[in-house]
Write an enzyme that holds these catalytic residues in place. Structure first.
Site, PDB file in Angstrom:
ATOM      1  N   HIS A  76      67.149  75.059  33.740  1.00  0.00           N
ATOM      2  CA  HIS A  76      66.755  74.243  32.597  1.00  0.00           C
ATOM      3  C   HIS A  76      67.812  74.150  31.500  1.00  0.00           C
ATOM      4  CE1 HIS A  76      65.929  78.131  30.743  1.00  0.00           C
ATOM      5  NE2 HIS A  76      65.848  77.501  29.589  1.00  0.00           N
ATOM      6  N   HIS A  91      70.191  71.680  26.971  1.00  0.00           N
ATOM      7  CA  HIS A  91      68.871  72.213  27.305  1.00  0.00           C
ATOM      8  C   HIS A  91      68.010  71.065  27.823  1.00  0.00           C
ATOM      9  CE1 HIS A  91      64.968  74.131  26.870  1.00  0.00           C
ATOM     10  NE2 HIS A  91      65.602  75.287  26.695  1.00  0.00           N
TER      11      HIS A  91
END
Length: 169
Positions: A76, A91
């Site tokens: 992620h 992110h």
């Protein structure tokens, strides 16, 4: 010492002395202000200056030439230290760590040297959204304080390789 040096336990800062450089888009999508991110750690600038992108394709590319300093096993998020010393955190989505890697295909590794445009991570936008999570993706310079300015210069729509951030020493 920068954020990635801290995470890796490095005590020296070996930044090259470059007066100006660019960070390029790691995604295809819609550019939005960092202040539009729902997570206050990003929107407040606490993690650094930058911007966010709402991706249209589930492919994340290297935004600079550099080294992957941090690559979360869930896929992620990735941290890259540019050849010029900028520490870039990308992110993918908000709270996507909760997916525990489901929907993410990691194509790179920590400590890997990368070139701008290298494909690093593939992710399933529909799977993220089906889980009720946001896909907005912050791109921040975590050591922004080391620079005179970190300026968002992105157009409304970006594609991988478009200039999105101007950094001045």
């Amino acid at each position: 010492m920068g954020f990635f040096d801290f995470l890796k336990g490095n005590k020296e800062n070996t930044q090259n002395q470059v007066l100006e450089f660019k960070v390029y888009s790691p995604l295809k999508g819609k550019h939005v202000a960092l202040s539009d991110v729902s997570d206050a750690a990003f929107s407040s600038g606490a993690l650094g200056n930058g911007l966010a992108i709402i991706p249209e394709e589930g492919k994340l590319f290297a935004p600079v030439d550099g080294t992957i300093m941090t690559l979360f096993p869930t896929g992620h998020a990735v941290g890259i230290k540019s050849a010029e010393g900028a520490e870039i955190l990308i992110h993918i989505g908000m709270d996507t760590v909760t997916l525990d890697g489901d929907g993410f295909n990691i194509l790179a590794a920590a400590d890997q040297t990368v070139k701008k445009g290298d494909l690093l991570i593939e992710f399933d936008i529909q799977k993220i959204q089906a889980a009720g999570l946001e896909i907005i993706t912050p791109v921040v310079i975590t050591n922004s304080g080391d620079y005179a300015s970190v300026t968002d210069v992105a157009s409304e729509m970006v594609t991988p390789g478009d200039e999105i951030i101007q950094v001045n020493k």
